[in-house]
Scaffold this active site. Structure first.
Site, PDB file in Angstrom:
ATOM      1  N   LYS A 128     -14.053  -6.935  -7.320  1.00 36.66           N
ATOM      2  CA  LYS A 128     -14.609  -6.838  -5.830  1.00 36.66           C
ATOM      3  C   LYS A 128     -16.146  -7.204  -5.863  1.00 36.66           C
ATOM      4  CE  LYS A 128     -10.314  -4.565  -4.154  1.00 36.66           C
ATOM      5  NZ  LYS A 128      -9.914  -3.316  -3.389  1.00 36.66           N
ATOM      6  N   GLU A 173      -1.530  -0.904  -9.274  1.00 37.72           N
ATOM      7  CA  GLU A 173      -3.165  -0.725  -8.970  1.00 37.72           C
ATOM      8  C   GLU A 173      -3.593   0.698  -8.546  1.00 37.72           C
ATOM      9  OE1 GLU A 173      -6.583  -3.018  -6.453  1.00 37.72           O
ATOM     10  OE2 GLU A 173      -4.302  -3.815  -6.073  1.00 37.72           O
ATOM     11  N   ASP A 206      -9.220  -0.191 -10.018  1.00 42.51           N
ATOM     12  CA  ASP A 206     -10.060  -1.042  -8.734  1.00 42.51           C
ATOM     13  C   ASP A 206     -11.105   0.147  -8.676  1.00 42.51           C
ATOM     14  OD1 ASP A 206     -10.896  -1.800  -6.537  1.00 42.51           O
ATOM     15  OD2 ASP A 206      -9.199  -1.750  -5.556  1.00 42.51           O
ATOM     16  N   LYS A 231       0.889  -1.431  -0.072  1.00 41.85           N
ATOM     17  CA  LYS A 231       0.180  -0.039  -0.012  1.00 41.85           C
ATOM     18  C   LYS A 231       1.003   1.182   0.035  1.00 41.85           C
ATOM     19  CE  LYS A 231      -4.085  -2.049   0.445  1.00 41.85           C
ATOM     20  NZ  LYS A 231      -5.115  -1.635  -0.476  1.00 41.85           N
ATOM     21  N   ASP A 277      -0.151  -0.610  -4.945  1.00 38.41           N
ATOM     22  CA  ASP A 277      -1.561  -0.281  -4.643  1.00 38.41           C
ATOM     23  C   ASP A 277      -1.647   0.969  -4.166  1.00 38.41           C
ATOM     24  OD1 ASP A 277      -4.288   0.019  -4.640  1.00 38.41           O
ATOM     25  OD2 ASP A 277      -4.395  -1.574  -3.467  1.00 38.41           O
TER      26      ASP A 277
END
EC number: 5.1.1.-
Length: 409
Positions: A315, A262, A291, A207, A234
């Protein structure tokens, strides 16, 4: 809260022997829409009982991303009981600033949906799922919709004696996931990377997106601790397009190439997303995933049309189960690669998503690790875990369950 139950019984159900896959029932195809079309026309749903309750689980450590910080999991569990005694389980995850619902809203909307469905009488499975979509429309209620859909579909699979991975096509009964390192200090990141190396994880998801310079220091520490790992960046919308490209340049100087980048920019920055995608692919050989920018089939069609990303992160909490199946089918024919991920969920929602990914096949990236970040596992039985590998058994449906009386009202 009011409760409902979904029961399934139809003479047509007897055509399916125990262990028969949905794909076989639909004529041998693994196309999700064809398989579900057959089921939705074949099953009659009669309401018996179902309810939702709070599902609160502590995390091992706070989970920080560019847009939010989570101290513990406060989701909603949904249990469906059929008139034939079979049960199904679902989970509506709540992640601040990512899901539209908070826990109180999720409980309220689940209760409203339950009350309405209780009054509907016997319906086909397709009508039940259609009514759920009508009651819980769009992105604003996608997480609750996904949880209710999970529970219904799990109950169907359990009723016909089929594990979910076979229910979704039976391509495989295993997946191998990455594991996430949230936004932490470089020292903590190095310690986590060393821990995950020893546990057998070969792909780390990092992250980033709050502080460009700090992100680079974290990447250096991880590389020292786990020198041969693959990793996914991400940013959770945290960078500008310029910053995202700077990160790739710094990594290139370090002779490090991520396998995926991402959501580098804000969800509404379509031009920036396309720009990063073009530069990342042409100059560094790095694929970019959408995403947060992908919250509907319409979004995916726009991404494909304008070539704004290489990968779509599926998701269930963003689009629901049926919405995900539509997107998966479209992505496969449009040339987009697939990733499956989640919010911060227990093995209920992660198990369902894992069954789906294993059964359908075709997912290049698997990011279903958050149960490994919890300090407790409230789910009994279900899939087996060995490091990064999840193995789905032949237990009916999801295979996992909660001790319902121990879950908060």
């Amino acid at each position: 809260m009011g409760s409902i139950g979904f029961s399934i019984f139809s003479p047509k159900l007897h055509r399916f022997s125990r262990g028969t896959t949905v794909a076989a029932a639909a004529g041998g195809t693994t196309n999700s829409n064809l398989a579900f079309k057959s089921l939705m026309e074949s099953f009659t749903v009669d309401i018996h009982r179902a309810e939702g309750r709070e599902l609160n689980v502590p995390l091992i450590a706070p989970f920080t991303i560019a847009t939010s910080k989570l101290e513990d999991v406060r989701n909603v569990a949904i249990r469906v009981e059929l008139s034939n005694g079979c049960c199904g389980w679902g989970e509506a995850p709540v992640l601040p600033f990512v899901t539209a619902e908070n826990q109180s809203t999720a409980l309220e909307k689940a209760g409203e949906a339950c009350q309405a469905l209780k009054k509907s009488g016997a319906m086909s499975l397709g009508d039940v799922l259609g009514q759920i979509g009508h009651l819980l429309p769009g992105h604003d209620f996608a997480s609750v919709r996904a949880g209710v859909e999970m529970a219904v579909i799990d109950a169907v699979a359990t009723s016909i004696g089929t594990p979910l991975w076979r229910f979704f096509g039976g391509v495989s009964n295993t997946i191998t996931t990455d594991i996430t390192i949230p936004i932490v200090s470089s020292t903590e990141a190095g310690q986590l990377a060393s821990k995950y190396y020893k546990q057998g994880f070969k792909t780390l998801k990092l992250k980033v997106g709050k502080d460009l310079n700090a992100d680079i220091e974290v990447l250096k520490a991880i590389r020292l601790a786990h020198p041969h790992c693959q990793f996914i960046l991400d940013a959770n919308e945290g960078y500008t397009s310029t910053e995202a490209i700077q990160v790739l340049e710094k990594l290139h100087e370090m002779e490090v190439t991520p396998i995926l980048f991402e959501q580098p920019v804000h969800r509404d920055d379509w031009e920036g997303l396309g720009h990063v995608t073009r530069v990342a692919k042409a100059k560094y050989g790095v694929s970019v995933a959408a995403d947060e920018s992908c919250r509907s089939l319409a979004d995916v069609k726009e991404i494909a049309k304008r070539e704004l990303a290489d990968v779509i992160n599926i998701k269930l909490a963003k689009v629901g189960v049926l919405g995900a199946l539509e997107i998966i089918d479209f992505a496969k024919v449009s040339g987009l690669d697939l990733m499956i991920g989640g919010m911060v969920e227990t093995r209920l929602a992660m198990g369902f998503a894992g069954h789906l990914a294993a059964g359908l096949g075709g997912f290049k990236y698997i990011d279903l690790d958050t149960p490994l970040l919890l300090s407790e596992d409230p789910v009994f039985e279900g899939y087996e875990v060995l490091g990064p590998t999840y193995t789905f058994t032949n237990a009916r449906g999801h295979g996992g369950f909660l001790h319902w009386d121990n879950i908060a009202w």
